[in-house]
Design a protein around this motif. Structure first.
Motif, short mmCIF file in Angstrom:
data_model
loop_
_atom_site.label_atom_id
_atom_site.label_comp_id
_atom_site.label_asym_id
_atom_site.label_seq_id
_atom_site.Cartn_x
_atom_site.Cartn_y
_atom_site.Cartn_z
N ILE A 160 0.85 -1.19 0.00
CA ILE A 160 0.00 0.00 0.00
C ILE A 160 0.89 1.23 0.00
CG2 ILE A 160 -1.77 1.30 1.24
CD1 ILE A 160 -2.73 -1.26 2.47
N ASP A 161 0.58 2.16 -0.93
CA ASP A 161 1.21 3.47 -0.88
C ASP A 161 0.13 4.52 -1.05
OD1 ASP A 161 0.62 3.65 -3.62
OD2 ASP A 161 2.62 2.99 -4.22
N ALA A 162 0.52 5.75 -1.33
CA ALA A 162 -0.46 6.84 -1.36
C ALA A 162 -1.48 6.67 -2.48
CB ALA A 162 0.26 8.18 -1.50
N GLN A 163 -1.12 5.99 -3.55
CA GLN A 163 -2.01 5.91 -4.71
C GLN A 163 -2.50 4.50 -5.02
OE1 GLN A 163 -3.23 8.45 -6.53
NE2 GLN A 163 -2.23 9.88 -5.12
N TRP A 164 -1.74 3.48 -4.64
CA TRP A 164 -2.04 2.14 -5.12
C TRP A 164 -2.03 1.14 -3.97
CZ3 TRP A 164 -3.52 1.88 -10.04
CH2 TRP A 164 -3.13 2.91 -10.89
N ARG A 165 -2.82 0.11 -4.19
CA ARG A 165 -2.75 -1.05 -3.32
C ARG A 165 -2.69 -2.29 -4.20
NH1 ARG A 165 -6.94 -3.57 1.19
NH2 ARG A 165 -5.90 -5.58 1.24
N SER A 166 -1.75 -3.16 -3.90
CA SER A 166 -1.65 -4.42 -4.64
C SER A 166 -1.58 -5.57 -3.64
CB SER A 166 -0.41 -4.43 -5.54
OG SER A 166 0.77 -4.23 -4.78
N GLU A 167 -2.04 -6.72 -4.08
CA GLU A 167 -2.06 -7.90 -3.22
C GLU A 167 -1.74 -9.12 -4.07
OE1 GLU A 167 -5.49 -10.16 -0.73
OE2 GLU A 167 -5.16 -8.06 -0.17
N TYR A 168 -0.87 -9.98 -3.52
CA TYR A 168 -0.45 -11.20 -4.21
C TYR A 168 -0.55 -12.35 -3.22
CZ TYR A 168 1.73 -7.37 -6.79
OH TYR A 168 1.96 -6.19 -7.44
N GLY A 169 -1.08 -13.47 -3.66
CA GLY A 169 -1.27 -14.54 -2.70
C GLY A 169 -1.30 -15.92 -3.31
N VAL A 170 -1.10 -16.90 -2.44
CA VAL A 170 -1.24 -18.31 -2.79
C VAL A 170 -2.13 -18.96 -1.73
CG1 VAL A 170 0.95 -18.46 -4.01
CG2 VAL A 170 0.88 -18.93 -1.56
N ASP A 171 -3.01 -19.84 -2.16
CA ASP A 171 -3.91 -20.56 -1.26
C ASP A 171 -3.85 -22.04 -1.58
OD1 ASP A 171 -5.04 -18.10 -0.19
OD2 ASP A 171 -6.14 -17.93 -2.07
N TRP A 172 -3.97 -22.84 -0.54
CA TRP A 172 -4.08 -24.30 -0.71
C TRP A 172 -5.00 -24.83 0.37
CZ3 TRP A 172 -3.11 -28.27 2.69
CH2 TRP A 172 -3.20 -29.56 2.17
N TYR A 173 -5.94 -25.66 -0.01
CA TYR A 173 -6.74 -26.35 1.00
C TYR A 173 -7.22 -27.68 0.46
CZ TYR A 173 -10.62 -23.87 -1.40
OH TYR A 173 -11.48 -23.34 -2.32
N THR A 174 -7.46 -28.59 1.40
CA THR A 174 -7.90 -29.94 1.05
C THR A 174 -9.11 -30.30 1.89
OG1 THR A 174 -7.22 -32.27 0.90
CG2 THR A 174 -6.32 -30.98 2.74
N LYS A 175 -10.02 -31.05 1.28
CA LYS A 175 -11.23 -31.51 1.96
C LYS A 175 -11.36 -33.03 1.77
CE LYS A 175 -13.83 -27.23 1.15
NZ LYS A 175 -15.07 -26.64 0.59
N GLU A 176 -11.72 -33.72 2.85
CA GLU A 176 -11.92 -35.16 2.79
C GLU A 176 -13.30 -35.51 3.33
OE1 GLU A 176 -8.76 -37.04 4.89
OE2 GLU A 176 -7.17 -36.07 3.72
N TRP A 216 -4.67 -5.54 -8.25
CA TRP A 216 -4.19 -4.17 -8.18
C TRP A 216 -5.39 -3.23 -8.08
CZ3 TRP A 216 -2.81 -7.84 -11.70
CH2 TRP A 216 -1.50 -8.33 -11.63
N GLU A 217 -5.23 -2.22 -7.24
CA GLU A 217 -6.35 -1.31 -7.02
C GLU A 217 -5.83 0.10 -6.80
OE1 GLU A 217 -10.36 -1.03 -4.25
OE2 GLU A 217 -8.80 -2.51 -3.83
N GLN A 218 -6.45 1.06 -7.47
CA GLN A 218 -6.12 2.45 -7.24
C GLN A 218 -6.70 2.86 -5.90
OE1 GLN A 218 -7.55 5.08 -10.26
NE2 GLN A 218 -5.95 6.60 -9.89
N GLU A 219 -5.86 3.34 -5.02
CA GLU A 219 -6.26 3.55 -3.64
C GLU A 219 -7.06 4.83 -3.44
OE1 GLU A 219 -6.41 2.49 0.45
OE2 GLU A 219 -6.21 1.50 -1.46
N LYS A 220 -6.57 5.94 -3.97
CA LYS A 220 -7.25 7.21 -3.76
C LYS A 220 -7.18 8.02 -5.05
CE LYS A 220 -6.25 7.59 1.19
NZ LYS A 220 -5.58 8.39 2.25
N SER A 221 -8.33 8.55 -5.42
CA SER A 221 -8.38 9.39 -6.61
C SER A 221 -9.67 10.16 -6.60
CB SER A 221 -8.28 8.54 -7.88
OG SER A 221 -8.49 9.35 -9.03
N SER A 222 -9.62 11.41 -7.01
CA SER A 222 -10.84 12.20 -7.09
C SER A 222 -11.56 11.96 -8.40
CB SER A 222 -10.50 13.69 -6.97
OG SER A 222 -9.59 14.08 -8.00
N ASP A 223 -10.89 11.25 -9.32
CA ASP A 223 -11.51 10.98 -10.61
C ASP A 223 -11.78 9.48 -10.75
OD1 ASP A 223 -11.33 13.70 -11.41
OD2 ASP A 223 -9.19 13.40 -11.82
N LEU A 224 -11.20 8.87 -11.74
CA LEU A 224 -11.42 7.46 -12.01
C LEU A 224 -10.71 6.58 -10.99
CD1 LEU A 224 -12.67 5.57 -14.23
CD2 LEU A 224 -10.40 5.51 -15.24
#
Length: 715
Positions: free
Chosen positions: A335-351, A383-391
């Motif tokens: 996270i910075d003043a203009q942008w937020r990004s997130e990267y992840g890995v998930d694993w799950y198992t069901k029996e 990726w997400e634009q964090e703050k903007s008065s426009d788009l």
């Protein structure tokens, strides 16, 4: 064999205590909320500013006589509840339900034991004091999780706030509710907190007898299998340091004898255990790394003779099922003043495991699900634009690989019935190992047209793999993951994944005292999985021999779902306010049959008028809540679904809050004692009852109760 439903070859010993001990040792109970903004990092799509597509609310279950939060959740835009039993409510969102809606409890996707959703995610929520609910309105962002084709909802307890002092403080609460129909709910909580640690304990107990339907327009008949008895406890703790935090919990929920009138069996017991451990590391001022580990064990017995009438000893069925789930997820947030990004890995198992027996016939068994395993491995970036008065925009992608497999099955019936032997042998010799590659892509653009209005366009592709019931039900049984349509189903190993192309147009308009947020959506679902008439001769012959309808086989068709939902709030003054929600959904199979989709919510809405006042540090007020539903004539003929009439029901909640922490509430639901049947309530399957088999399950008549809630804090 007409009433075949699940159970075990020999009644097992309840091994829940052993599971609890092993998992309790595995989870460190000294943990903590991350940082001051950690909750935002975990649940909020847009950090630090409001967004019309995220709804966060705190629900108080004591405002209703229901044992869970279904009545309050149903007031959120687009959400309805499929009621298969008093403690078996299934969330429906915009026309989709069951596994298509990603419902997370304390950050965990529940691995239900019951193949018909008796232990739905809502049943795992503990306590009646303060639940935080996050609804990702519309198309869920990819960061929420895999397989979110039908949306996402997150439910968790509000964590205690840390203090500024090293001295430990103590707080807690007690809630006692007593309602009509011998309905009693208890909840207790206790917390010990200082500047960097906390530990909390929450427990509840809920019981009720069968309720009576309304007498206005009817005779107030007793609804069978509407009783319940359950209790649970949750222990949570935390530790926070300068650059890291640990948070852990263990939840145990025991459901004793409880009814499910729309299903072929009732609950004898469910022992459920959920445990989790979170570790959050702040790498620097912009980067944060979070690891989550979850474990979920469930053990369940249900039958069709202990709690309901069954005069045919040969048709007694007991089903023993158990399930285990394990998951780990790692995500990095920037996270910075203009942008937020997130990267992840998930694993799950069901029996999953399931076996059916008859206590009157020692030789009888039907090994229904044996060594079923479903694994999910997933990676994503957003990726997400964090703050903007426009788009403002968001874009994300997720790739998931789903692998499923099942062991061989058997039944004593195969020795005497060649049709059963054919089904068994065909399943055991088939390729049961399956792989599905899923791709989710979501894009969103928000354009503020001025200071008081925002328009948002969202589009995406969401994919879902078949669930284990749809793949591995080798013998035709009434297993439909909670659809509760009364039909028998047969699995299909040739199923393809579902692919949904989704568009959502939303807006938010705000004024000095009001807010309006409408949303219109459309989805085209390719390879939508639904039941179709079976062409399996062996399965059809079994149905014919037992004089029942031929089974449906899970198949891929195409479907469309479209609709709208809206919320409106208006504050007349500091004391008076009005809240309105409304929704409409239309779902159609566009392939072979061109029929309406099954069990969709009708055009419906809620109107709440609230008044509150403060005097000498005390506060008091009331909420007058009206539920409205139109007739539902768009029904699925293949599932023998029938139309339902519209209705309007008025509820009341009045309270007085003392400055000492004592709160007294008077709760009255259906105050005019109206006789009505919600379309999503399903049909009765309990014989020898005042309500005929096949009739819609009526809602409770006038229910009046008193809740006493006391909250305390000791410095």
């Amino acid at each position: 064999m007409q009433n075949l439903s699940l159970s075990a070859a020999a009644k097992p010993q309840r091994i829940f205590a052993r599971h609890f001990l092993s998992l309790a040792v595995a989870v460190t109970l000294i943990s903590a909320p991350a940082y001051a903004n950690s909750t935002a990092l975990e649940t909020i799509t847009v950090t630090g500013q409001h967004h019309p597509l995220l709804i966060e609310t705190t629900l108080d279950p004591t405002q209703s006589s229901a044992p869970d939060m279904r009545n309050q959740l149903a007031q959120l835009p687009g959400i309805s509840i499929n009621g298969n039993g008093a403690v078996s409510g299934i969330i429906q969102y915009r026309g989709m339900f069951s596994d298509r809606v990603n419902v997370q409890i304390d950050g965990s996707v529940i691995t239900a034991a019951g193949p018909n959703g008796m232990d739905s995610p809502l049943s795992h929520v503990i306590g009646s004091i303060g639940q935080e609910v996050t609804l990702y309105r519309g198309i869920a962002p990819v960061s929420v999780g895999a397989e979110t084709i039908g949306g996402a909802v997150a439910i968790s307890h509000i964590a205690p706030e840390l203090t500024d002092s090293e001295q430990r403080t103590f707080s807690g609460g007690l809630s006692v509710s007593r309602f009509s129909f011998n309905k009693t709910h208890y909840s207790v909580s206790a917390n010990a907190i200082n500047h960097n640690t906390y530990i909390s304990v929450i427990a509840d107990k809920q019981t009720a007898d069968n309720y009576r339907a309304g007498s206005s327009g009817g005779n107030g008949i007793v609804i069978p299998s509407s009783f319940y008895d359950r209790h649970g406890v949750k222990i949570r703790g935390g530790y926070v340091a300068k650059n890291y935090s640990i948070d852990g919990f263990v939840t145990a929920r025991t459901t004793n004898e409880s009814g499910t009138p729309t299903l072929a069996m009732d609950i004898i017991y469910i022992d459920a255990l959920l445990a989790g451990l979170d570790y959050t590391q702040r790498l620097n001022n912009q980067w944060q790394l979070k690891t989550q580990v979850r474990a979920n064990n469930n053990e369940h017995i249900m039958d069709n003779f202990t709690l309901r009438s069954n005069t045919n000893n040969a048709a007694y069925r007991e089903n023993y099922v158990d399930s285990e789930g394990r998951s780990i997820s790692i995500k990095a947030s920037h996270i910075d003043a203009q942008w937020r990004s997130e990267y992840g890995v998930d694993w799950y198992t069901k029996e999953h495991y399931s076996n059916i027996t008859n206590p009157n016939m020692a030789m009888f068994y039907l090994n229904n699900f044996n060594d079923v395993q479903r694994d999910t491995a997933s990676v994503y970036a957003q990726w997400e634009q964090e703050k903007s008065s426009d788009l403002q925009w968001l874009f994300g992608g997720r790739y998931s690989r789903i692998s499923a497999d099942a062991g061989t099955v058997d039944s004593n019936m195969a020795m005497m019935n060649p049709n059963v032997a054919n089904l068994r042998d065909a399943f055991n010799t088939a390729q049961r190992s399956k792989l599905f590659d899923l791709l989710d892509v979501v894009g969103r653009i928000s354009l503020p047209s001025n200071e008081s209005s925002v328009w948002t366009l969202s589009a995406g592709v969401k994919e879902q793999a078949p669930i284990y019931q749809q793949l591995y039900t080798w013998f035709p049984l009434g297993i439909s993951a909670g659809m509760a349509d009364g039909r028998n189903y047969l699995g299909n190993l040739d199923l393809s994944k579902e692919t949904a192309f989704k568009v959502d147009v939303s807006a938010e308009f705000t004024g000095l005292r009001w807010r309006l947020a409408p949303s219109v959506y459309w989805s085209q679902i390719d390879n939508y999985i639904m039941g179709m008439p079976s062409d399996n001769m062996s399965a059809n012959m079994i149905a014919q021999m037992n004089n029942i309808a031929p089974p449906l086989i899970w198949a891929n068709e195409d479907a469309q779902i479209a609709g709208f939902d809206v919320t409106y709030q208006y504050a007349f003054s500091d004391n008076w306010s009005l809240g309105i929600t409304g929704q409409y959904v239309k779902g159609k199979q566009t392939g072979t049959l061109n029929q309406d989709l099954y069990r969709l919510a009708p055009f419906s809405g809620d109107v709440s008028l609230s008044w509150q006042q403060e005097h000498d540090s005390n506060s008091y007020g009331f909420i007058l809540h009206t539920e409205l539903a139109a007739a539902q004539n768009n029904v699925a003929e293949l599932q023998n679904e029938t139309s339902t009439s519209g209705y309007g029901v008025v509820n009341f909640n009045g309270y007085y809050q003392f400055d000492s922490g004592l709160k007294i509430q008077l709760v009255a639901t259906n105050i005019f004692d109206k006789t009505y049947a919600p379309h999503l309530a399903g049909v009765n399957r309990v014989t020898a009852a005042q309500l005929a088999v096949g009739d819609k399950v009526l809602s409770a008549g006038r229910t009046v109760g008193l809740n006493i809630n006391y909250q305390f804090a000791i410095d």
